[in-house]
Scaffold this active site. Structure first.
Site, PDB file in Angstrom:
ATOM      1  CD  GLU A  30      -3.086  -1.081   2.147  1.00  0.00           C
ATOM      2  OE1 GLU A  30      -3.049  -0.173   3.004  1.00  0.00           O
ATOM      3  OE2 GLU A  30      -3.991  -1.944   2.115  1.00  0.00           O
TER       4      GLU A  30
ATOM      5  CD  GLU B  64      -3.722  -6.027   2.871  1.00  0.00           C
ATOM      6  OE1 GLU B  64      -4.647  -5.351   3.370  1.00  0.00           O
ATOM      7  OE2 GLU B  64      -2.517  -5.754   3.019  1.00  0.00           O
TER       8      GLU B  64
END
Length: 505
Positions: A176, A308
């Site tokens: 991220e 994810e």
């Protein structure tokens, strides 16, 4: 009331291979996933193997777990791997500022993780530190784990008790970077990913699949910049060095109000259907990323990884909100069923996915309560679906299905996918109505078939869950099917997931 749906499966129209790695898992140093989850320590009264909890290993082995991602997540970009090697009592403690602001002992590190992977019979997916780490740090971690000679890192590994190198195929280049991994622009991160990839080497027989950290949900511009940079890097022979490359994206499901805002076990029918609409919107997001990748990489050299995914609700009352412990209901199981149908349909491009997370965090497979272990409804979806791993996708279409309205649009109430391998086929069905059963009539074309097993996962209410007091409220049960007029007839209870196994003639 009984609803009706029609579907068709062409048993002789075989498509792309569904990678077993789509059924991957994720273990972050977050809450009770590692400590009081996988890791109880060698002196625990809970049965363990070198500190790793035995019943969790047994439960996950029953899923044929293909890979495990570690150490994060956001934690990965604050983790320095040398803190987690050597004698445990000498390892430095650090502050886990991402998750609960607790002190991390580093008792579970590289050797413990690889021991866990060996016990599970699974492949390791190690996420490197780009946000606060260095290129040298990640390069040396690859060498430490995978090199077999007298190099400095191989020598250090031997000093810490491991003679032979491990096989570690999957490596994440940060996590991220648009957020907790550094708040970077896509252009800056793409160049960083190319730089990190340059210094991550294949050692011996180990071949790296490098996974560049990609978009949040439908940020297609991030994907465009990243895949364009990676494809252009092939001109500099980076692709020749690493022929297996991927980019990731993340997608969490909720009602539409945002993550971490609503309860896991108390919800209205409207919230249930909004959740299912958000889960089905995952297909739009996948389709968008695939379209961008196809425009720059028509040869399909760079694959797509959703490392994810899952539901994200409020932490259970009375628990540390930074530990993200949530219960797991029938609603969560149906979200998983919908996601897997989409993964199967896009098997050409999607090579891996990782549910967030494996134990005691978010949409977990397993919850622990002291020495008690609870298998969640989502666990059972993984188990019922494991026959899809490395099978070939079949042409499967829902032609006519009931629908309702959610999030301002139409929500079909039936989802389906199918696959085949070794003379058998597996059909997965998800039915979303909260009130009515649904008779699904499936026209099986191309060859003869007979049902060898059919199971259903359901309960009286979509809010039903398993806990330490009653761990088997939700578990697979036999499902009666029939053939009528050449069609397979499957009657689905309200809010249920089912699989039908076929022998093909």
């Amino acid at each position: 009331m009984t609803l009706s749906a029609r579907a068709v499966i062409d048993l002789d129209v075989v498509g792309d291979r569904i990678s077993r790695h789509i059924y991957g898992h994720f273990a972050e140093h977050l809450g009770r996933c590692i400590y009081d989850g996988f890791w109880v320590g060698e002196n625990s009264s809970i049965p363990n193997i070198r500190g790793i909890r035995t019943d969790i290993v047994d439960a996950l082995r029953a899923l044929d777990i293909p890979n495990l991602r570690w150490p994060g997540g956001c934690f990965a970009d604050t983790y320095h791997w040398r803190d987690g090697i050597g004698p445990r009592e000498q390892r430095p403690k650090i502050a886990n500022t991402n998750w609960g602001d607790v002190v991390e002992s580093n008792h579970f590190g590289t050797h413990e993780f690889m021991d866990l992977c060996d016990l599970l019979g699974t492949e390791a997916y190690v996420n490197g530190n780009v946000g606060s780490g260095t290129v040298q740090e990640m390069s040396e971690w690859v060498e430490y784990l995978t090199r077999d000679d007298d190099s400095p890192m191989a020598r250090l590994r031997r000093e810490n008790g491991r003679d032979e190198p491990w096989r570690v195929p999957f490596w994440g280049i940060g996590n991220e970077p648009w957020g907790c991994g550094g708040n970077l622009s896509p252009e800056f991160y793409a160049e960083e990913a190319r730089r990190y990839a340059t210094y991550c080497h294949d050692h011996g027989e180990n071949r790296l699949t490098l996974i560049a950290a990609g978009a949040n949900e439908d940020d297609f511009e991030w994907t465009r910049v990243l895949v364009k940079t990676l494809v252009e890097s092939h001109a500099a022979n980076l692709y020749d060095k690493h022929p297996y490359q991927a980019i990731s994206f993340h997608y969490y499901t909720h009602t539409g109000s945002g993550i971490n805002r609503e309860d896991a076990t108390t919800f209205t029918d409207e919230q249930f259907y909004d959740t299912m609409a958000y889960a089905r919107d995952f297909e739009r997001v996948v389709r968008g990323h695939v379209a961008v990748m196809d425009s720059y990489d028509p040869e399909n050299r760079v694959s797509l990884v959703c490392d994810e995914w899952g539901t994200w609700w409020n932490a259970e009352k009375g628990t540390n909100p930074g530990f993200l412990f949530q219960q797991n209901t029938i609603r969560d199981a149906l979200v998983a069923g919908i996601h897997f149908d989409i993964f199967h349909r896009y098997a050409r491009r999607i090579s891996m996915a990782n549910i967030a997370q494996t134990v005691n965090v978010l949409q977990a497979m397993i919850l622990t309560d002291g020495d008690k272990l609870v298998l969640t409804p989502t666990y059972h979806v993984f188990e019922m679906n494991k026959g899809h791993q490395d099978a070939r996708a079949l042409a499967a279409h829902v032609l006519d299905a009931p629908a309702t309205t959610a999030r301002g649009g139409e929500l079909p109430l039936v989802s389906m996918s199918a696959s085949t391998k070794e003379g058998a086929a597996l059909i997965s069905l998800t039915h979303l109505s909260t009130d009515d059963e649904c008779e699904v009539r499936i026209d099986l074309r191309g060859c003869g078939a007979r049902v060898t097993r059919a199971r259903v996962l359901g309960a009286d209410s979509a809010t039903t869950y398993n806990d330490a007091d009653v761990p088997d409220r939700v578990e697979p049960r036999p499902l009666t099917t029939a053939f009528e007029g050449g069609e397979l007839v499957v009657t689905m209870p309200p809010h249920s997931f089912a699989t039908v196994e076929l022998a093909l003639d």
